[in-house]
Design a protein around this motif. Structure first.
Motif, short mmCIF file in Angstrom:
data_model
loop_
_atom_site.label_atom_id
_atom_site.label_comp_id
_atom_site.label_asym_id
_atom_site.label_seq_id
_atom_site.Cartn_x
_atom_site.Cartn_y
_atom_site.Cartn_z
N GLY A 34 15.68 29.09 36.81
CA GLY A 34 14.38 28.60 36.38
C GLY A 34 14.44 27.42 35.44
N VAL A 35 15.66 26.93 35.12
CA VAL A 35 15.80 25.74 34.27
C VAL A 35 16.67 24.72 35.00
N TRP A 36 16.36 23.44 34.77
CA TRP A 36 17.07 22.38 35.49
C TRP A 36 17.64 21.32 34.54
N ASP A 37 17.25 21.37 33.30
CA ASP A 37 17.66 20.34 32.34
C ASP A 37 18.63 20.87 31.30
N VAL A 38 19.32 21.96 31.61
CA VAL A 38 20.26 22.58 30.67
C VAL A 38 21.65 22.61 31.31
N ARG A 39 22.66 22.29 30.51
CA ARG A 39 24.04 22.44 30.97
C ARG A 39 24.64 23.67 30.29
N PHE A 40 25.02 24.63 31.10
CA PHE A 40 25.55 25.89 30.58
C PHE A 40 27.08 25.84 30.56
N ARG A 41 27.65 25.63 29.35
CA ARG A 41 29.09 25.66 29.18
C ARG A 41 29.57 26.98 28.57
N GLY A 42 28.64 27.78 28.07
CA GLY A 42 28.97 29.11 27.56
C GLY A 42 28.57 30.17 28.57
N LEU A 43 29.49 31.11 28.83
CA LEU A 43 29.25 32.15 29.84
C LEU A 43 29.94 33.42 29.41
N ALA A 54 24.89 30.25 27.90
CA ALA A 54 24.42 29.51 26.73
C ALA A 54 24.71 28.03 26.93
N GLY A 55 23.78 27.17 26.50
CA GLY A 55 23.99 25.76 26.76
C GLY A 55 23.21 24.84 25.87
N SER A 56 22.89 23.68 26.41
CA SER A 56 22.22 22.62 25.66
C SER A 56 20.79 23.02 25.33
N LEU A 81 20.26 22.60 18.91
CA LEU A 81 21.67 22.98 18.92
C LEU A 81 22.28 22.91 20.32
N GLU A 82 23.62 22.77 20.35
CA GLU A 82 24.38 22.78 21.60
C GLU A 82 25.26 24.02 21.60
N PHE A 83 24.83 25.04 22.36
CA PHE A 83 25.66 26.23 22.50
C PHE A 83 26.76 25.95 23.52
N ARG A 84 28.01 26.24 23.15
CA ARG A 84 29.15 26.00 24.04
C ARG A 84 29.98 27.25 24.30
N ASP A 85 29.68 28.32 23.61
CA ASP A 85 30.43 29.55 23.86
C ASP A 85 29.54 30.74 23.54
#
Length: 348
Positions: A34-43, A54-56, A81-85
């Motif tokens: 449901g989101v298209w403008d977020v980069r998820f680098r945390g999983l 978790a992401g941008s 914030l930028e969540f990365r983990d």
């Protein structure tokens, strides 16, 4: 238990078998977040049904139905914030790390599925930049920062991420000029068992993997045979299936630059690393062992997913979709996440 084990074994065999036809390869089933403008680098994969990303934009999502629906459980006021983990213990308890200089590096914890969050750490040192975190169990964990005063900085928690303290750096080797961690997938700091932890580095003359057997008090450093010598090159992600057997992936994250020798393996807890005989064809930012296997693992990056069935000696591409991170669970719930809100679960 025997039936469950047989089901897992059959599923694993299907995922790792050399395919007779292209459509039989293991494939990512992309879920609609449901989101298209977020980069998820945390999983954080909990099971085939439950996962956190978790992401941008301070975004955290959670699913408990295999990705059919996602709930936005982002911490209030975290939009910058930028969540990365993110590390999750179950469907209700998770710890998330945001990155950045000074106060942008923070740790949040939830005990109610993300309905509320508590900020348990905010960095007050402008020289520190936190990249990744890991947990040995539900209580004990570490987070790492790029070097401060010439050494990587380590945070420690013994209460599940509710409070943190900086560990002394007397047992940390000196950093190289320009050396840092890559906050690309939440896998630059990983653990196995009750006390072993590894830290991946890049950006310097040599890419290295640092290992501690005492929960971060003392460390040894070993060179890794992956591209180095540039701020964009190094080891981006690690995965250990036990305290001896590990995989490292990375390369050069710039799309226009090649990444030969983008993977390595160890069988002695990281004391020595050997390059893959046939590495992934490009930069990879995430890696995970398939559960219940001594030889199978997945590596992901912006240009595709690769599978090894021989412990990291050789890799073959099985998907060309863009993902930044990957995580697997004991019930074979392998998940991947990346740019444009992409989250997927591995299916046959």
């Amino acid at each position: 238990m025997a039936l469950a084990g047989a089901v897992c074994a059959a599923a694993l065999a299907a995922l790792t078998a050399v395919p007779a036809q292209a459509h039989q390869r293991p494939q990512w089933d992309v879920k609609d977040t449901g989101v298209w403008d977020v980069r998820f680098r945390g999983l954080a994969a909990v099971s085939r049904h439950t996962a956190w990303v978790a992401g941008s934009g301070g975004t955290v999502l959670r699913t408990t139905d295999g990705g059919e629906t996602w709930r936005d459980v982002s911490p209030s006021g975290a939009g910058a914030l930028e969540f990365r983990d993110i590390e999750a213990f179950d469907a209700r308890r998770a710890v998330a790390l945001s990155i950045g200089e000074g106060g942008a590096s923070r740790v949040y914890r939830t005990d109610d599925g993300g309905a509320s969050w508590t900020e348990s750490f905010r960095n007050t040192d402008a020289r520190a930049f936190y990249d990744c975190l890991t947990f040995f169990d539900r209580r004990h964990g570490l987070a790492m920062s790029d070097p401060v005063d010439g050494r990587f900085r380590i945070l420690s928690t013994s209460d599940g991420g509710r409070s943190w303290k900086v560990l002394p750096d007397a047992g940390m080797p000196a950093a190289q000029d320009g050396e840092a961690g890559f906050a690309a997938s939440g896998q630059c700091l990983v653990s196995a068992g009750p006390g072993d932890v590894w830290l991946a580095t890049g950006g310097a003359a040599r890419a290295r993997v640092l290992h501690s057997a005492d929960r971060g008090l003392t460390w040894t450093a070993t060179d890794a045979p992956v591209p180095a010598g540039d701020p964009a090159r190094g080891v981006f992600a690690l995965a250990f299936r036990d305290r001896a057997h590990g995989l490292a992936v990375g390369g050069d994250y710039r799309p226009e630059q090649p990444s030969p020798r983008a993977a390595a393996r160890t069988t002695d807890a990281g004391r020595t690393w050997r390059p893959a005989d046939r590495p992934p064809p490009a930069y990879r930012s995430g890696v995970a062992w398939l559960p219940h296997s001594r030889t199978a693992a997945l590596a992901v990056g912006p240009t595709g997913t690769d599978l090894t069935t021989d412990g990291g000696r050789t890799w073959r591409t099985v998907d060309t979709g863009s993902y930044d991170t990957v995580d697997c669970t004991p019930d074979l719930g392998c998940w991947a996440a990346g740019e444009q809100g992409r989250v997927a679960r591995l299916e046959r």
